[in-house]
Motif scaffolding. Structure first.
Motif, mmCIF file in Angstrom:
data_model
loop_
_atom_site.group_PDB
_atom_site.id
_atom_site.type_symbol
_atom_site.label_atom_id
_atom_site.label_comp_id
_atom_site.label_asym_id
_atom_site.label_seq_id
_atom_site.Cartn_x
_atom_site.Cartn_y
_atom_site.Cartn_z
ATOM 1 N N ALA A 249 0.831 -1.205 0.000
ATOM 2 C CA ALA A 249 0.000 0.000 0.000
ATOM 3 C C ALA A 249 0.865 1.253 0.000
ATOM 4 C CB ALA A 249 -0.931 -0.004 1.201
ATOM 5 N N ILE A 250 1.907 1.283 0.822
ATOM 6 C CA ILE A 250 2.813 2.438 0.856
ATOM 7 C C ILE A 250 3.491 2.616 -0.490
ATOM 8 C CG2 ILE A 250 4.965 3.297 1.880
ATOM 9 C CD1 ILE A 250 4.015 2.022 4.522
ATOM 10 N N TYR A 251 3.926 1.531 -1.097
ATOM 11 C CA TYR A 251 4.581 1.593 -2.406
ATOM 12 C C TYR A 251 3.631 2.153 -3.470
ATOM 13 C CZ TYR A 251 6.873 -0.045 -6.670
ATOM 14 O OH TYR A 251 7.438 -0.111 -7.902
ATOM 15 N N LEU A 252 2.384 1.665 -3.475
ATOM 16 C CA LEU A 252 1.419 2.145 -4.465
ATOM 17 C C LEU A 252 1.074 3.618 -4.261
ATOM 18 C CD1 LEU A 252 -0.957 -0.919 -4.733
ATOM 19 C CD2 LEU A 252 0.685 -0.113 -6.426
ATOM 20 N N PHE A 253 0.929 4.046 -3.008
ATOM 21 C CA PHE A 253 0.642 5.461 -2.761
ATOM 22 C C PHE A 253 1.808 6.346 -3.171
ATOM 23 C CE2 PHE A 253 -2.622 3.961 0.369
ATOM 24 C CZ PHE A 253 -3.697 4.493 -0.322
ATOM 25 N N SER A 254 3.042 5.865 -2.970
ATOM 26 C CA SER A 254 4.192 6.681 -3.377
ATOM 27 C C SER A 254 4.280 6.777 -4.899
ATOM 28 C CB SER A 254 5.484 6.106 -2.798
ATOM 29 O OG SER A 254 5.793 4.858 -3.388
ATOM 30 N N ILE A 255 3.964 5.704 -5.597
ATOM 31 C CA ILE A 255 3.945 5.754 -7.063
ATOM 32 C C ILE A 255 2.854 6.706 -7.541
ATOM 33 C CG2 ILE A 255 3.367 4.429 -9.139
ATOM 34 C CD1 ILE A 255 4.831 2.087 -7.975
ATOM 35 N N ASP A 256 1.697 6.669 -6.891
ATOM 36 C CA ASP A 256 0.594 7.553 -7.254
ATOM 37 C C ASP A 256 0.983 9.013 -7.058
ATOM 38 O OD1 ASP A 256 -2.129 8.041 -8.063
ATOM 39 O OD2 ASP A 256 -2.513 8.581 -5.950
ATOM 40 N N ARG A 257 1.658 9.317 -5.970
ATOM 41 C CA ARG A 257 2.103 10.699 -5.733
ATOM 42 C C ARG A 257 3.089 11.167 -6.803
ATOM 43 N NH1 ARG A 257 4.635 11.428 -0.146
ATOM 44 N NH2 ARG A 257 4.427 9.193 -0.283
ATOM 45 N N ARG A 258 4.031 10.285 -7.147
ATOM 46 C CA ARG A 258 5.003 10.652 -8.177
ATOM 47 C C ARG A 258 4.333 10.879 -9.528
ATOM 48 N NH1 ARG A 258 9.130 5.975 -7.510
ATOM 49 N NH2 ARG A 258 8.835 5.782 -5.282
ATOM 50 N N LEU A 259 3.365 10.037 -9.865
ATOM 51 C CA LEU A 259 2.666 10.201 -11.139
ATOM 52 C C LEU A 259 1.858 11.492 -11.167
ATOM 53 C CD1 LEU A 259 1.457 6.591 -11.949
ATOM 54 C CD2 LEU A 259 3.120 7.946 -13.189
ATOM 55 N N ARG A 260 1.212 11.825 -10.061
ATOM 56 C CA ARG A 260 0.484 13.098 -10.013
ATOM 57 C C ARG A 260 1.422 14.277 -10.213
ATOM 58 N NH1 ARG A 260 -3.451 12.301 -4.818
ATOM 59 N NH2 ARG A 260 -4.719 10.640 -5.703
ATOM 60 N N LYS A 261 2.613 14.194 -9.609
ATOM 61 C CA LYS A 261 3.599 15.271 -9.747
ATOM 62 C C LYS A 261 4.051 15.404 -11.203
ATOM 63 C CE LYS A 261 7.909 16.811 -7.644
ATOM 64 N NZ LYS A 261 8.972 16.462 -6.717
ATOM 65 N N ILE A 262 4.284 14.285 -11.858
ATOM 66 C CA ILE A 262 4.710 14.287 -13.255
ATOM 67 C C ILE A 262 3.590 14.829 -14.143
ATOM 68 C CG2 ILE A 262 5.313 12.796 -15.201
ATOM 69 C CD1 ILE A 262 6.835 11.032 -13.220
ATOM 70 N N GLU A 263 2.333 14.437 -13.876
ATOM 71 C CA GLU A 263 1.212 14.915 -14.673
ATOM 72 C C GLU A 263 1.000 16.410 -14.527
ATOM 73 O OE1 GLU A 263 -2.063 12.548 -13.400
ATOM 74 O OE2 GLU A 263 -1.547 10.860 -14.705
ATOM 75 N N LYS A 264 1.240 16.955 -13.346
ATOM 76 C CA LYS A 264 1.090 18.400 -13.135
ATOM 77 C C LYS A 264 2.149 19.192 -13.874
ATOM 78 C CE LYS A 264 -1.264 18.334 -8.707
ATOM 79 N NZ LYS A 264 -1.179 18.696 -7.284
ATOM 80 N N GLU A 265 3.332 18.607 -14.056
ATOM 81 C CA GLU A 265 4.426 19.299 -14.746
ATOM 82 C C GLU A 265 4.127 19.466 -16.239
ATOM 83 O OE1 GLU A 265 7.971 17.167 -13.926
ATOM 84 O OE2 GLU A 265 8.078 17.832 -11.838
ATOM 85 N N LYS A 266 3.331 18.575 -16.807
ATOM 86 C CA LYS A 266 3.076 18.635 -18.247
ATOM 87 C C LYS A 266 2.038 19.612 -18.574
ATOM 88 C CE LYS A 266 4.682 14.138 -19.551
ATOM 89 N NZ LYS A 266 4.434 12.949 -20.285
#
Length: 62
Positions: free
Chosen positions: A45-62
Motif C-alpha cells: 500500500a505504501i509503495y502504491l501510494f508513493s507511485i501515485d504521488r510521483r505520477l500526479r507530480k509528473i502529470e502536473k508538470e506537463k
C-alpha cells in the motif's frame, strides 16, 4: 457434467479440516503468519501510494 464434477470436488476434501492451520494455532505461530501478511500488505500500500504521488507530480508538470 459440470455439476457432477463440482460434486466430486466437494467429496474429495477431507472432513478433518485444515491441519496446518490447527498446528499453527496450537503453537501460536498463526500470529507470526498474520503479522507477516499484514506487513506485506502495508508495504504494498505504501509503495502504491508513493507511485501515485510521483505520477500526479509528473502529470502536473506537463
Amino acid at each position: 457434467m459440470l455439476l457432477i464434477l463440482s460434486n466430486a470436488a466437494v467429496f474429495a476434501q477431507s472432513a478433518s479440516g485444515p491441519e496446518m492451520a490447527d498446528v499453527f494455532r496450537s503453537s501460536g505461530k498463526i500470529y507470526v503468519v498474520v503479522a507477516i501478511v499484514v506487513i506485506i500488505f502495508v508495504g504494498l500500500a505504501i509503495y502504491l501510494f508513493s507511485i501515485d504521488r510521483r505520477l500526479r507530480k509528473i502529470e502536473k508538470e506537463k
